[in-house]
Scaffold this active site. Structure first.
Site, PDB file in Angstrom:
ATOM      1  N   TYR A  55       0.819  -1.210   0.242  1.00 31.42           N
ATOM      2  CA  TYR A  55       0.129   0.062  -0.322  1.00 31.42           C
ATOM      3  C   TYR A  55       1.207   1.080   0.225  1.00 31.42           C
ATOM      4  O   TYR A  55       1.600   1.030   0.999  1.00 31.42           O
ATOM      5  CB  TYR A  55      -0.983  -0.160   1.343  1.00 31.42           C
ATOM      6  CG  TYR A  55      -1.806   0.792   1.305  1.00 31.42           C
ATOM      7  CD1 TYR A  55      -2.066   2.307   0.807  1.00 31.42           C
ATOM      8  CD2 TYR A  55      -3.069   0.609   1.752  1.00 31.42           C
ATOM      9  CE1 TYR A  55      -3.432   3.091   0.535  1.00 31.42           C
ATOM     10  CE2 TYR A  55      -3.753   1.663   2.359  1.00 31.42           C
ATOM     11  CZ  TYR A  55      -3.993   2.515   1.602  1.00 31.42           C
ATOM     12  OH  TYR A  55      -5.323   3.791   1.262  1.00 31.42           O
ATOM     13  N   CYS A  56       0.614   2.107  -0.992  1.00 30.65           N
ATOM     14  CA  CYS A  56       1.112   3.457  -1.015  1.00 30.65           C
ATOM     15  C   CYS A  56       3.186   3.206  -1.483  1.00 30.65           C
ATOM     16  O   CYS A  56       2.876   2.111  -1.699  1.00 30.65           O
ATOM     17  CB  CYS A  56       1.254   4.722   0.417  1.00 30.65           C
ATOM     18  SG  CYS A  56       1.337   6.438  -0.300  1.00 30.65           S
TER      19      CYS A  56
END
Length: 589
Positions: free
Chosen positions: A322-323
């Protein structure tokens, strides 16, 4: 009442009718404010741009395009001002521009119905638009300087809104009168509390407790290093997919954005779909982590993958990054590919992650020498206090994440909303100083990750083009942290089969969108499209959550299932339970 009294009443019936002196005074105020904003805008440009300096040369003043643009805007402003004062003097209602009527800050009816507040609003609108327009039309600036100047002008305009001041906000005044000052006292209490914490609160800090009413999916911490804990969640189905899932959340946030509560939890939902789910919980940095680098985070991801493979006796795992953890995961996969170990990972899913930072948006403004120098000072203890990072992200949406709460919490004295997402947003994580600077310089500023063999991790030069693992790439249409155009670049840099999915909403809501909520939509299309524009042109929209689409893709990689027993039960295999989920690391501040 006698006739004299009636006459007095008539005389005083128009208390807001401006006198000539009033008009002259307000014209002077507007003119001085206009001049101050001009001097500020040009002063900012003058600091690092010789072309802007020519604006102060009397010989070129009238011929300068920026001056001419300013003159045109000024004429429009005075025309609007004259129209406003004329409507006020004749007691005719002033109709604001259509775009102004959509501004939620001025929803209170007094902003249009009360002549005084209507005047304040209109004056602010004209001056702020003047500032922004002049900034956009400034000549002789490169794109980076223009972006910084526009960002500063936008933030200044938002900060100067009359809604942000008690004496110029009719709703605040009315609330103060209605509550006999109690609202202001309550707001003051909120403000002093935030000052003591050194952070703007979006929710009551005591409304949630991690592991009690947030991050509550059952599981055990089964592995721990100085950098992370590994959580294994308890299965809820009789059978589970043979290939387990390892999730790497951003190391700049707490992992439980994916486990807010049972109704919103991606973790709980994935477990219900029959996945054996493992979550990495990063440790919030302290002085002991001052020398932690990117290599350490890559090594931690490999360690988590190998730990799960060994525990469950499986050859490979599914992964999610994530990210910024997705960025790091791309480097991890490139390293594994270079070392001939790519088969440890069955698939990779990127949640709003970037590898090419050319189009990374407004965050690129925070990687120049002055900002890096400031970070070095702030990181003197060996880590960056997470509150500074939170302030940076909040500034990207200052109207929504700063001034909205200044008005609500401090001026109106409203009760804090019991919103778990906002609680997570304020639950900051400290960052290792060396690694944080390295990340900003090598990736955001110099964009080296997409240059083959420009970077090495754990002693191995990496080339993203060597990644052939099947990839699911999710982006948010309205993402201001990882812009859609930037996330798309993953499609250009990976060599394996790729599936691109565009989700409605932004960086958080675009990801955390459970099917039961029935919100937003997503788009799928031609994964061989030559560009983002080509993909969007032929994309098909589907209402609701994209999670079912993702689990279908996961099943398509390997649909085999086995009984949920033995090592599939947290703490029952070779790795004994250290403690209950969510563990200690996520609670450390």
């Amino acid at each position: 009442m006698n006739e004299a009294d009636k006459g007095d009443t008539t005389e005083a019936s128009n208390p807001f009718l401006p006198s000539p002196e009033d008009i002259q005074h307000w014209a002077s105020v507007m003119g001085r404010a206009q001049q101050m904003m001009l001097e500020y805008a040009l002063g900012q440009a003058n600091q690092g741009n010789s072309a802007a300096a020519s604006l102060f040369d009397p010989a070129s003043w009238l011929q300068n395009p920026t001056t001419q643009a300013w003159a045109e805007q000024s004429a429009q402003m005075w025309e609007q001002g004259a129209r406003f004062w004329t409507s006020l003097a004749t007691l005719q209602p002033f109709t604001p521009a259509a775009e102004a009527s959509k501004d939620k800050r001025f929803a209170d009816p007094d902003w249009t119905g009360n002549p005084v507040f209507a005047m304040i609003r209109q004056t602010y609108g004209m001056l702020s638009e003047q500032l922004l327009t002049t900034t956009r039309q400034m000549q002789g600036l490169d794109e980076a300087a223009r972006a910084k100047l526009e960002f500063a002008a936008k933030n200044m305009a938002e900060a100067l809104s009359p809604t942000n001041l008690a004496l110029t906000n009719p709703e605040v005044i009315r609330r103060a009168v209605e509550t006999r000052g109690e609202s202001l006292l309550k707001g003051l209490k909120h403000m002093l509390s935030d000052l003591s914490r050194g952070q703007l609160s979006h929710v009551d800090p005591d409304a949630f407790e991690v592991g009690v009413n947030i991050a509550t999916t059952p599981g055990k911490v089964i592995h721990e290093t100085p950098l992370y804990q590994l959580i294994h969640y308890a299965p809820t189905t009789k059978e589970v997919f043979a290939v387990p899932l390892v999730i790497f959340p951003p190391w700049i946030n707490r992992f439980y954005i994916l486990d807010l509560n049972p109704a919103k939890s991606f973790v709980a939902w994935a477990v219900e779909q029959g996945l054996s789910v493992f979550m990495v919980s990063w440790k919030s940095a302290d002085a002991s982590m001052k020398d932690v680098t990117w290599d350490d985070y890559v090594a931690a991801q490999v360690d988590a993958i190998d730990t799960v493979r060994a525990l469950l006796d499986v050859p490979a795992v599914h992964t999610i990054g994530y990210c910024v953890a997705g960025t790091t995961l791309a480097a991890t996969l490139a390293m594994l590919s270079a070392k001939g170990e790519a088969d440890k990972v069955k698939s990779v899913t990127f949640f709003t992650a970037q590898v090419d930072f050319e189009r990374a948006g407004e965050l690129k403004m925070f990687v120049d020498d002055s900002y890096l120098s400031l970070l070095q000072q702030l990181s003197a203890p060996g880590y960056l206090d997470g509150r500074y990072m939170a302030a940076t992200f909040n500034s990207l949406r200052g109207r929504d994440l700063i001034w909205n709460y200044v008005v609500s919490n401090y001026l109106l004295g409203n009760d804090y909303p019991p919103f778990d997402l906002l609680y997570w947003n304020g639950d900051t994580t400290n960052l290792p100083a060396t690694w944080h600077r390295q990340y900003l310089v090598d990736l955001y500023r110099d964009n080296r990750l997409v240059v083959p063999n420009s970077l090495s991790v754990c002693g191995t030069p990496i080339d993203l083009r060597k990644i052939e693992v099947p990839a699911y790439i999710q982006a948010g249409r309205d993402d201001h942290i990882a812009p859609l155009a930037s996330v798309w670049r993953l499609m250009d840099n990976l060599s394996g089969p790729k599936t691109f999915l565009l989700a409605g909403s932004g960086h958080i809501a675009g990801v955390v969108n459970p099917p039961a909520a029935g919100k937003y939509q997503y788009w799928t299309g031609d994964n061989a499209a030559s560009s983002l524009e080509a993909f969007e042109a032929g994309a098909t929209e589907t209402k609701g959550s994209w999670w079912p689409h993702w689990i279908g893709w996961i099943a398509g990689q390997d649909s085999k299932k086995i009984a949920a027993k033995g090592a599939r039960i947290p703490g029952k295999g070779g790795k004994k339970a250290i403690e209950d989920a969510p563990g200690r690391y996520v609670k450390q501040r």
